[in-house]
Enzyme design. Structure first.
Site, PDB file in Angstrom:
ATOM      1  N   GLN A   1      -3.396   3.097   5.051  1.00 28.54           N
ATOM      2  CA  GLN A   1      -4.055   2.042   4.287  1.00 28.54           C
ATOM      3  C   GLN A   1      -3.759   0.653   4.848  1.00 28.54           C
ATOM      4  O   GLN A   1      -3.838  -0.342   4.133  1.00 28.54           O
ATOM      5  CB  GLN A   1      -3.612   2.113   2.824  1.00 28.54           C
ATOM      6  CG  GLN A   1      -4.000   3.413   2.150  1.00 28.54           C
ATOM      7  CD  GLN A   1      -3.400   3.511   0.759  1.00 28.54           C
ATOM      8  OE1 GLN A   1      -2.225   3.226   0.558  1.00 28.54           O
ATOM      9  NE2 GLN A   1      -4.229   3.904  -0.193  1.00 28.54           N
TER      10      GLN A   1
ATOM     11  N   VAL B   1       0.867  -1.178   0.000  1.00 28.44           N
ATOM     12  CA  VAL B   1       0.000   0.000   0.000  1.00 28.44           C
ATOM     13  C   VAL B   1       0.901   1.224   0.000  1.00 28.44           C
ATOM     14  O   VAL B   1       2.084   1.141   0.328  1.00 28.44           O
ATOM     15  CB  VAL B   1      -0.957   0.029   1.212  1.00 28.44           C
ATOM     16  CG1 VAL B   1      -1.988  -1.078   1.111  1.00 28.44           C
ATOM     17  CG2 VAL B   1      -0.209  -0.049   2.518  1.00 28.44           C
ATOM     18  N   SER B   2       0.325   2.362  -0.357  1.00 26.20           N
ATOM     19  CA  SER B   2       1.128   3.576  -0.496  1.00 26.20           C
ATOM     20  C   SER B   2       1.498   4.234   0.828  1.00 26.20           C
ATOM     21  O   SER B   2       2.555   4.835   0.936  1.00 26.20           O
ATOM     22  CB  SER B   2       0.383   4.590  -1.362  1.00 26.20           C
ATOM     23  OG  SER B   2       0.217   4.055  -2.654  1.00 26.20           O
ATOM     24  N   ASN B   3       0.608   4.147   1.824  1.00 30.05           N
ATOM     25  CA  ASN B   3       0.934   4.789   3.098  1.00 30.05           C
ATOM     26  C   ASN B   3       0.332   4.024   4.269  1.00 30.05           C
ATOM     27  O   ASN B   3      -0.487   3.132   4.088  1.00 30.05           O
ATOM     28  CB  ASN B   3       0.482   6.263   3.114  1.00 30.05           C
ATOM     29  CG  ASN B   3      -1.003   6.407   2.888  1.00 30.05           C
ATOM     30  OD1 ASN B   3      -1.804   5.779   3.573  1.00 30.05           O
ATOM     31  ND2 ASN B   3      -1.376   7.235   1.930  1.00 30.05           N
TER      32      ASN B   3
END
Length: 184
Positions: free
Chosen positions: A69, A64-66
């Site tokens: 999430q 996930v990006s960050n």
């Protein structure tokens, strides 16, 4: 990957022999997008009778990006586990990564790449094609989306636009430096 000339030299045969073997179905060449033939180390091992070679790890890779999430990360891992269990696949390692797909400095991602390059990984399972990079190892993209060829093309174009928009968006933090740089 080996070009036909390299592969024929390794096997001690001519390129014509490789072409004949392909016509006979004895040794089928892979083809790149331009239609050129190539061969793999796995084909060499099979030809030489080294099929009992130890198999590489099977890895589940979720990203996930960050950190916000984390729930999505857990859902990805759960979905991948369900898929591999339903298909009788034994998983050796589960890797959960947090970081942008455009960030190539992710430590866990680099560790997987190192393992791939060392031949320690045979298959990587991901939920979406943008979760990892295709890199000489079989990557199985597991998702329940079904698209027509036109929809797939639209998805690919959107992905391209997204990558470039992220790069432009990322440059905004350097706006002041860019304005002050005389060379730019």
């Amino acid at each position: 990957m080996y070009k036909p000339s390299e592969f024929s030299e390794i096997l001690g045969v001519t390129v014509k022999t490789l072409q004949r073997w392909e016509k006979e179905g004895k040794l089928i060449a892979y083809r790149n997008p331009k239609g050129r033939r190539f061969y793999t180390q796995k084909q060499y091992d099979v030809y030489m009778g080294e099929t009992k070679k130890e198999r590489g790890k099977t890895v589940l890779y979720a990203r996930v990006s960050n950190r916000n999430q984390k729930d999505d990360l857990k859902k990805q891992v759960d979905f991948l586990r369900q898929f591999v269990n339903a298909n009788g696949v034994i998983v050796d390692e589960v890797i959960e990564d947090v970081g942008s797909g455009l960030n190539y400095k992710r430590k866990k991602w680099h560790q997987v790449l190192d393992d791939v390059m060392d031949g320690k990984v045979s298959t990587i399972y991901v939920t979406h094609k943008d979760r990892f990079i295709r890199f000489g190892t079989e990557i199985v993209v597991v998702n329940n989306e079904s698209f027509s060829p036109q929809e797939e093309m639209i998805q690919d174009l959107i992905a391209i636009i997204h990558v470039f928009s992220c790069r432009i968006y990322g440059l905004r933090k350097y706006k002041k430096n860019i304005k002050e740089d005389d060379e730019l």
